[in-house]
Motif scaffolding. Structure first.
Motif, short mmCIF file in Angstrom:
data_model
loop_
_atom_site.label_atom_id
_atom_site.label_comp_id
_atom_site.label_asym_id
_atom_site.label_seq_id
_atom_site.Cartn_x
_atom_site.Cartn_y
_atom_site.Cartn_z
N MET A 57 2.00 -6.98 2.21
CA MET A 57 0.83 -6.32 2.80
C MET A 57 -0.38 -7.24 2.84
SD MET A 57 1.20 -2.54 1.25
CE MET A 57 2.42 -1.40 1.90
N ARG A 60 -0.89 -8.43 6.19
CA ARG A 60 -1.38 -7.41 7.12
C ARG A 60 -2.89 -7.26 7.04
NH1 ARG A 60 2.10 -2.06 7.16
NH2 ARG A 60 1.01 -1.89 9.14
N TYR A 71 -3.63 -4.45 9.44
CA TYR A 71 -4.50 -3.30 9.21
C TYR A 71 -5.79 -3.51 9.99
CZ TYR A 71 -1.42 -2.26 5.27
OH TYR A 71 -0.33 -1.97 4.51
N GLY A 79 2.20 2.27 4.77
CA GLY A 79 3.32 1.63 4.08
C GLY A 79 4.32 2.66 3.61
#
Length: 144
Positions: A57, A60, A71, A79
Motif C-alpha cells: 500500500m 499506492r 490513493y 484494501g
C-alpha cells in the motif's frame, strides 16, 4: 419522542503523500459523515471488523505508475477487509453474516440493491473469523 441516535461512517483518507512512514493525522485523516437512519428496500449496511494494511500500500500513496490504482488525496483508501452485516433490508444478506473482499476504508457503509448485484466480496464461512477479536475499533481513531 426521543431523537434517533445519529449513525455515522468514519472515512480514513489520504491527506498528504508521505516521504517516510505514514502518520495518522499528518498523512491520513478520519472524517465522520452521517448515514441515513433507515435503509431503502433491498439495501444493506455493513460494518468493517478487520482491515488488512499491507506493505504494498505504500506504493499506492505515491503518484507513480503501478499495477493497482493509487490513493487519491481526500478520498478513502481501500484494501482487503472483513465486513459484517449490521442492518439489512435484503433477505440475501442477513444481519450478522460476514464477507471478505476489497472495501473502502469506511467504518460503516450502505450498499443499495444495484451495488449488491456486482459485489466485490464473498461470504466468509461461519467460524472462520472471531468477531470478538475485531481488529477495527468500534470507531476509527479520533480525528486530528
Amino acid at each position: 419522542m426521543a431523537a434517533s441516535p445519529s449513525v455515522t461512517k468514519a472515512l480514513v483518507f489520504l491527506k498528504h503523500v508521505p516521504a517516510g512512514l505514514p502518520i495518522l493525522g499528518t498523512h491520513f485523516a478520519v472524517k465522520d459523515v452521517p448515514l441515513a437512519t433507515t435503509l431503502p428496500s433491498g439495501s444493506v449496511r455493513f460494518r468493517l471488523t478487520t482491515l488488512s494494511v499491507d506493505p504494498y500500500m505504500r506504493g499506492r500513496m505515491k503518484d507513480i505508475k503501478s499495477y493497482t490504482p493509487g490513493y487519491a488525496i481526500g478520498k478513502p483508501g481501500a484494501g482487503g477487509a472483513i465486513a459484517v452485516v449490521e442492518k439489512s433490508e435484503n433477505a440475501k444478506y442477513p444481519v450478522g453474516s460476514r464477507y471478505v473482499g476489497t472495501f473502502d476504508w469506511v467504518h460503516r457503509f450502505d450498499l443499495d440493491e444495484d451495488a449488491l448485484q456486482q459485489p466485490q466480496f464473498h461470504p466468509l464461512p461461519k467460524g472462520s473469523h472471531d468477531d470478538q477479536k475485531s481488529t477495527v475499533p468500534s470507531r476509527f481513531p479520533a480525528k486530528s
